[in-house]
Design an enzyme around this catalytic site. Sequence first.
Site, PDB file in Angstrom:
ATOM      1  N   ASP A 132       0.990  -1.345  -0.073  1.00 45.88           N
ATOM      2  CA  ASP A 132       0.039  -0.117  -0.233  1.00 45.88           C
ATOM      3  C   ASP A 132       0.770   1.152  -0.034  1.00 45.88           C
ATOM      4  O   ASP A 132       0.240   2.068   0.613  1.00 45.88           O
ATOM      5  CB  ASP A 132      -1.017  -0.105   1.180  1.00 45.88           C
ATOM      6  CG  ASP A 132      -2.096   0.891   1.069  1.00 45.88           C
ATOM      7  OD1 ASP A 132      -2.373   1.471   0.194  1.00 45.88           O
ATOM      8  OD2 ASP A 132      -2.461   1.417   2.222  1.00 45.88           O
ATOM      9  N   CYS A 189     -25.087 -12.668  -2.768  1.00 45.36           N
ATOM     10  CA  CYS A 189     -25.159 -12.052  -1.521  1.00 45.36           C
ATOM     11  C   CYS A 189     -24.684 -10.686  -1.604  1.00 45.36           C
ATOM     12  O   CYS A 189     -23.848 -10.268  -2.433  1.00 45.36           O
ATOM     13  CB  CYS A 189     -24.000 -12.618  -0.420  1.00 45.36           C
ATOM     14  SG  CYS A 189     -23.890 -11.547   1.145  1.00 45.36           S
ATOM     15  N   CYS A 196     -23.331  -0.634   3.760  1.00 44.66           N
ATOM     16  CA  CYS A 196     -22.335   0.570   3.649  1.00 44.66           C
ATOM     17  C   CYS A 196     -23.424   1.968   3.844  1.00 44.66           C
ATOM     18  O   CYS A 196     -24.379   2.169   3.324  1.00 44.66           O
ATOM     19  CB  CYS A 196     -22.024   0.817   2.047  1.00 44.66           C
ATOM     20  SG  CYS A 196     -20.993   2.271   1.982  1.00 44.66           S
ATOM     21  N   CYS A 212     -17.027   7.182   0.353  1.00 44.88           N
ATOM     22  CA  CYS A 212     -16.444   6.183   1.563  1.00 44.88           C
ATOM     23  C   CYS A 212     -16.046   6.859   2.683  1.00 44.88           C
ATOM     24  O   CYS A 212     -15.292   7.585   2.726  1.00 44.88           O
ATOM     25  CB  CYS A 212     -15.420   5.218   0.797  1.00 44.88           C
ATOM     26  SG  CYS A 212     -14.691   4.112   1.950  1.00 44.88           S
ATOM     27  N   CYS A 239     -13.772   2.731   8.313  1.00 41.66           N
ATOM     28  CA  CYS A 239     -15.119   2.262   8.504  1.00 41.66           C
ATOM     29  C   CYS A 239     -15.172   0.819   8.200  1.00 41.66           C
ATOM     30  O   CYS A 239     -14.300   0.384   7.159  1.00 41.66           O
ATOM     31  CB  CYS A 239     -16.116   2.940   7.546  1.00 41.66           C
ATOM     32  SG  CYS A 239     -17.508   2.092   7.650  1.00 41.66           S
ATOM     33  N   CYS A 242     -18.769  -2.521   5.657  1.00 41.51           N
ATOM     34  CA  CYS A 242     -19.129  -3.850   4.753  1.00 41.51           C
ATOM     35  C   CYS A 242     -18.343  -5.088   5.143  1.00 41.51           C
ATOM     36  O   CYS A 242     -18.879  -6.173   4.847  1.00 41.51           O
ATOM     37  CB  CYS A 242     -18.555  -3.329   3.235  1.00 41.51           C
ATOM     38  SG  CYS A 242     -16.684  -3.061   3.522  1.00 41.51           S
ATOM     39  N   CYS A 246     -20.129  -8.873   6.050  1.00 42.41           N
ATOM     40  CA  CYS A 246     -19.932 -10.061   5.234  1.00 42.41           C
ATOM     41  C   CYS A 246     -19.763 -11.432   5.901  1.00 42.41           C
ATOM     42  O   CYS A 246     -19.115 -11.503   6.804  1.00 42.41           O
ATOM     43  CB  CYS A 246     -18.415  -9.857   4.621  1.00 42.41           C
ATOM     44  SG  CYS A 246     -17.701 -11.226   3.592  1.00 42.41           S
TER      45      CYS A 246
END
Length: 352
Positions: A132, A189, A196, A212, A239, A242, A246
Amino acid sequence: MQAWGRELGFSQIGVAGVDLSSAEPGLLAWLAAGHHGEMGYMAQHGLKRARPAELLPGTLSVITARLDYLPRDTPEGWPIHELGRLNRPGEAVISLYARGRDYHKVFRQRLQKLGERIGQAVAPLAHRAFTDSAPVLEAELAVRSGLGWRGKHTLVLQREAGSMFFLGEVFVDMALPPTAPTTAHCGQCSACITACPTGAIVAPYRLDARRCISYLTIEHAGPIPTELRPLLGNRIYGCDDCQLACPWNKFAQRSPLPDFEPRAGMSDATLVQLFAWEEAEFLRRTEGSAIRRIGHERWLRNIAVALGNALAVGAEPEPLRAALQARAAHPSELVREHVAWALAQASDTMGA
């Protein structure tokens, strides 16, 4: 290589080739739609993200790695616990990945050691580690190398580990046999899309970063759009909604590393407590943490929004209002504006 990876704390190792040309149209369409928001570096590097050999000339293969980050003592049913915190507006909610040490430092050092070990065992090896931190299509490489499949929230999912993990890569100048990709298992799904808070997942496998909460609280430098502020709730850094929704995350793995154990105040503090941190305390408490990168000003901006949201639902108004009023004359115009907005939420509620 898998054994070396496990010794270094990685949960899975894969190998991908460097031809990512089939991913280029999707990347260009995402950028053209402006879904990257103010992340100018996404557009600046353009297609270099999909061309590893341009980023590091001579690259012939990419070794990918998965590093789980849930703390070791994370209890069963943790998603329910985390979702419950969102219903306690006076609490400060920080994304799970950011509660411990900065993963960039932890991961990159271990990836570098993996590259060195391979070079010592096989042949002289030119390599470079990323996590990243460079124009790399990390999720694409992870999927191609069998680390998982792309979920509808755009994160990588793994049947035995959900999505609570970091991704990293080692670019090498050696042609290695690629590992086979896995199949996708999201089916019908759409729990992540439904969960969100801001509707940032605008379609399956498509994220508009501008909506987001992770982008708004971390990457976005200016005022948070007023229409989105109420949707942030008490989330002050990132956050996880999501991922919490799952079903695959019931299989999320605990990290064997102590680095990701939560620091004091990162998982059990109130908004009022964190809003009281002066810059020196903020810097001291976030030393070696990913949170430090947003700076004290944005830290206060984010918490001011959360305090306003707490006031709007009538949560302990006196201490919340007092905390905000103490920052009403802050030197930063950004902080002052968000504090004023937050205090107005109390007035709106009282007048309703």
